[in-house]
Design a protein around this motif. Sequence first.
Motif, PDB file in Angstrom:
ATOM      1  N   GLY A 199       0.793  -1.209   0.000  1.00 40.31           N
ATOM      2  CA  GLY A 199       0.000   0.000   0.000  1.00 40.31           C
ATOM      3  C   GLY A 199       0.832   1.268   0.000  1.00 40.31           C
ATOM      4  N   THR A 200       2.046   1.209  -0.498  1.00 31.76           N
ATOM      5  CA  THR A 200       2.921   2.380  -0.510  1.00 31.76           C
ATOM      6  C   THR A 200       3.873   2.282  -1.696  1.00 31.76           C
ATOM      7  N   HIS A 201       4.951   3.047  -1.670  1.00 33.45           N
ATOM      8  CA  HIS A 201       5.936   3.027  -2.745  1.00 33.45           C
ATOM      9  C   HIS A 201       7.293   3.362  -2.148  1.00 33.45           C
ATOM     10  N   PHE A 202       8.348   3.179  -2.953  1.00 32.77           N
ATOM     11  CA  PHE A 202       9.676   3.487  -2.428  1.00 32.77           C
ATOM     12  C   PHE A 202      10.499   4.263  -3.445  1.00 32.77           C
ATOM     13  N   TYR A 203      11.502   4.985  -2.923  1.00 31.75           N
ATOM     14  CA  TYR A 203      12.369   5.843  -3.731  1.00 31.75           C
ATOM     15  C   TYR A 203      13.777   5.270  -3.755  1.00 31.75           C
ATOM     16  N   PHE A 204      14.438   5.441  -4.897  1.00 32.05           N
ATOM     17  CA  PHE A 204      15.824   4.996  -5.043  1.00 32.05           C
ATOM     18  C   PHE A 204      16.450   5.852  -6.150  1.00 32.05           C
ATOM     19  N   GLY A 205      16.821   7.079  -5.794  1.00 35.54           N
ATOM     20  CA  GLY A 205      17.336   8.001  -6.796  1.00 35.54           C
ATOM     21  C   GLY A 205      18.291   9.006  -6.187  1.00 35.54           C
ATOM     22  N   LEU A 206      18.818   9.877  -7.030  1.00 33.42           N
ATOM     23  CA  LEU A 206      19.835  10.840  -6.618  1.00 33.42           C
ATOM     24  C   LEU A 206      19.562  12.179  -7.292  1.00 33.42           C
ATOM     25  N   ALA A 207      19.671  13.252  -6.519  1.00 30.86           N
ATOM     26  CA  ALA A 207      19.521  14.610  -7.054  1.00 30.86           C
ATOM     27  C   ALA A 207      20.734  15.428  -6.661  1.00 30.86           C
ATOM     28  N   ALA A 208      21.096  16.377  -7.539  1.00 30.44           N
ATOM     29  CA  ALA A 208      22.215  17.279  -7.275  1.00 30.44           C
ATOM     30  C   ALA A 208      21.709  18.704  -7.342  1.00 30.44           C
ATOM     31  N   SER A 209      22.193  19.540  -6.431  1.00 34.03           N
ATOM     32  CA  SER A 209      21.768  20.927  -6.361  1.00 34.03           C
ATOM     33  C   SER A 209      22.984  21.820  -6.170  1.00 34.03           C
ATOM     34  N   ASP A 210      23.013  22.953  -6.915  1.00 35.34           N
ATOM     35  CA  ASP A 210      24.123  23.889  -6.762  1.00 35.34           C
ATOM     36  C   ASP A 210      23.710  25.041  -5.842  1.00 35.34           C
ATOM     37  N   ALA A 211      24.575  26.052  -5.748  1.00 36.89           N
ATOM     38  CA  ALA A 211      24.312  27.172  -4.849  1.00 36.89           C
ATOM     39  C   ALA A 211      23.075  27.957  -5.253  1.00 36.89           C
ATOM     40  N   ASN A 212      22.709  27.920  -6.536  1.00 37.74           N
ATOM     41  CA  ASN A 212      21.526  28.626  -7.028  1.00 37.74           C
ATOM     42  C   ASN A 212      20.264  27.781  -6.938  1.00 37.74           C
ATOM     43  N   ARG A 213      20.385  26.601  -6.317  1.00 35.20           N
ATOM     44  CA  ARG A 213      19.264  25.683  -6.115  1.00 35.20           C
ATOM     45  C   ARG A 213      18.705  25.123  -7.410  1.00 35.20           C
ATOM     46  N   GLU A 214      19.506  25.141  -8.478  1.00 30.87           N
ATOM     47  CA  GLU A 214      19.111  24.439  -9.697  1.00 30.87           C
ATOM     48  C   GLU A 214      19.417  22.957  -9.505  1.00 30.87           C
ATOM     49  N   THR A 215      18.476  22.098  -9.881  1.00 35.44           N
ATOM     50  CA  THR A 215      18.616  20.673  -9.588  1.00 35.44           C
ATOM     51  C   THR A 215      18.680  19.838 -10.855  1.00 35.44           C
ATOM     52  N   HIS A 216      19.394  18.722 -10.735  1.00 36.81           N
ATOM     53  CA  HIS A 216      19.449  17.681 -11.751  1.00 36.81           C
ATOM     54  C   HIS A 216      19.232  16.365 -11.018  1.00 36.81           C
ATOM     55  N   ALA A 217      18.678  15.374 -11.702  1.00 33.04           N
ATOM     56  CA  ALA A 217      18.319  14.155 -10.977  1.00 33.04           C
ATOM     57  C   ALA A 217      18.517  12.906 -11.807  1.00 33.04           C
ATOM     58  N   ILE A 218      18.870  11.825 -11.118  1.00 31.86           N
ATOM     59  CA  ILE A 218      18.728  10.456 -11.619  1.00 31.86           C
ATOM     60  C   ILE A 218      17.453   9.956 -10.960  1.00 31.86           C
ATOM     61  N   SER A 219      16.384   9.876 -11.712  1.00 37.09           N
ATOM     62  CA  SER A 219      15.068   9.669 -11.114  1.00 37.09           C
ATOM     63  C   SER A 219      14.947   8.341 -10.389  1.00 37.09           C
ATOM     64  N   PHE A 220      15.635   7.301 -10.911  1.00 39.51           N
ATOM     65  CA  PHE A 220      15.534   5.988 -10.270  1.00 39.51           C
ATOM     66  C   PHE A 220      16.709   5.132 -10.727  1.00 39.51           C
ATOM     67  N   PHE A 221      17.407   4.527  -9.772  1.00 45.18           N
ATOM     68  CA  PHE A 221      18.496   3.607 -10.093  1.00 45.18           C
ATOM     69  C   PHE A 221      17.913   2.219 -10.367  1.00 45.18           C
ATOM     70  N   THR A 222      18.382   1.585 -11.427  1.00 46.87           N
ATOM     71  CA  THR A 222      17.950   0.225 -11.731  1.00 46.87           C
ATOM     72  C   THR A 222      19.165  -0.687 -11.805  1.00 46.87           C
ATOM     73  N   PRO A 223      19.131  -1.834 -11.163  1.00 46.54           N
ATOM     74  CA  PRO A 223      20.274  -2.757 -11.200  1.00 46.54           C
ATOM     75  C   PRO A 223      20.663  -3.172 -12.614  1.00 46.54           C
ATOM     76  N   GLU A 224      19.701  -3.160 -13.548  1.00 38.59           N
ATOM     77  CA  GLU A 224      20.006  -3.550 -14.917  1.00 38.59           C
ATOM     78  C   GLU A 224      21.004  -2.589 -15.574  1.00 38.59           C
ATOM     79  N   ARG A 225      21.088  -1.355 -15.084  1.00 36.51           N
ATOM     80  CA  ARG A 225      21.995  -0.360 -15.651  1.00 36.51           C
ATOM     81  C   ARG A 225      23.234  -0.185 -14.775  1.00 36.51           C
ATOM     82  N   GLU A 226      23.578  -1.209 -14.015  1.00 36.70           N
ATOM     83  CA  GLU A 226      24.702  -1.099 -13.089  1.00 36.70           C
ATOM     84  C   GLU A 226      26.015  -0.775 -13.797  1.00 36.70           C
ATOM     85  N   VAL A 227      26.193  -1.269 -14.999  1.00 39.82           N
ATOM     86  CA  VAL A 227      27.441  -0.997 -15.729  1.00 39.82           C
ATOM     87  C   VAL A 227      27.606   0.491 -16.022  1.00 39.82           C
TER      88      VAL A 227
END
Length: 607
Positions: A129-157
């Motif tokens: 009845g819920t969900h889970f997160y597994f991702g990474l975001a980067a933020s600079d001093a101006n608070r502009e963000t970039h993200a890897i929305s979700f890590f998948t083991p298939e793309r481990e390489v």
Amino acid sequence: MKNILRPSRVLLLIGSLLLVFTLILNSKLPAIQFDLTEQKTYSISQNTKNILNSLNKPLELFFFYSSNHVKTPGTTDEYAKRVKALLKTYEHEANGKLTLHIIDPMPFSDEEDKADLLGLQSMPLPDQGTHFYFGLAASDANRETHAISFFTPEREVFLEYEINRLIQGAAQVKRPMTGLISSLPMNRRFDERTQQTLPAWMWLQEVREQFDLTTLSPDVDQIPEELGSLILVHPKQLPEQTLKAIDGFVQNGGKLLVFLDPISELELKQEAVNPTGRETSSALPKLLKAWGVQMLPERVLGDGLYAMSAVLKPGQQSISHPFFIKLPKDSMNQADASTLNVESINLSTAGILEPIQGASTTFTPLLQSSTKAMPFDLARLNEKRRLSELMSEITTSDKRYVLAARIEGLADSAFAQQEAGSETEPKERARIQVVVVADTDILDNRMWVKEGNESDSQAPQVWSDNAAFVVNILSDFHAQSALLNPRSQPRIQPTFTRIEKLIEENEERFREKTEKLETLLAQTDAELTALYALSPPTETEEWTPNGTTTQADHQESQQIRKSLRDLQLQLNNEIASLGRTIKLINIFTIPLLLLLIAIYVKRRHPR
């Protein structure tokens, strides 16, 4: 004193200390490690260290992983530990320029809202009845963000590559510049055939979000030096001055992405409304020959396995269209960064690429057909035959036809012979980087996105990853050398043959069921895909989109996907259980062995 120093008690003391030390080290000091693996799986490459050393402003990394509040599926937890350990290595090597925040969001919390705002995606867990997160975001001093929305083991390489690209994107002060030369109208325009205003091609918007895009005239005689890459779309009948400018750009280190087509459906439709006799194909033969690649003339690909569904008229049964194809992940080069996070790509009346024998360049396929495919003469598109008859001609073979390829290596200028006969000194061979795609319809909105409705602010619905494929190629072009050639992270493989055998046995038990479900899912999705798809007007009847699908069709697709997830989850859980057992054995074997020795010594030498 003698009793205290008895061998049995010494061994018991040593064993207890080792056990306590192991538990403390495992729980409190996970960042302290020695990478003794042969491929340095738990280390970062020198190229990554160069990227970290070149950072000119501090960045914050936000690693979200739901671990304590939900039960994560299968081997995800082990992979998450690896990602976290790698990110801590990044933080350590950055010497204060990276700050890592590790967040375990509780369900329905502000932390989950923050993850959504940063661009992360969650995976639903219906049974909990819920969900889970597994991702990474980067933020600079101006608070502009970039993200890897979700890590998948298939793309481990690609793990280190993805993190590097994220950091470089967040650290960029100025967006990279790319140019565009196109003979197709891509901006907002009026369609005389439908008497409607057509929106701009949305892939341009996707590109502009990450790059400064400059449109160049088709008769340009020089490519601006500040451009790092150039996009050519349907370059037909270009003047020689433009061909020379493109050739010089590539020879001087510029990266080129070119979209060719044996037949442009957009132009074909325009010709049907307003005949002008103009050419509807593009080939660029002179430049391609110099680069060691060719597009088969007057040929289009028909694919019997990847054929999408379409309907002739509303109310009629959908049929498979051999020239209208949907490429799954299996048809893509998973070792190339262009397919990063790409699940499917749609093409229509695509051409076929082949390397020229004896070429000095390297020809690397990026997109390929299935083994049930064949080339058709272009003239056959105008035959008044049913598509089912054309489908019946396609047979299965061992050959896969290339639809997109990466061309790299040393190449001569396409105009080297002209320079040799002039006063200009001929240029030496230069190292080139070119990607050729044998289809322009891949960029058309109808092939990958359902446009939103401006009247009710409906957002566009992306149903294929065509634009992501383009953005990936450009990102690869503009990445620094440290990012272009990352050290691929090897997958963590079992060390013992017995473990390998157990995993293989588990996978074999599920493979047959999985293949059956995937085949059924592909057929169901093909039917649903026709909801948004338009087909080329090559039949006597007018092709129309399949505008309605039943709720039962969607439920069937969802049920098949759920069955696939359940099978994969069951397999992952069995493998994870085996892994936990092995870990416990590794942790406790030595201490227990010492305790057993101590007990044995004590019994052999009682007081």
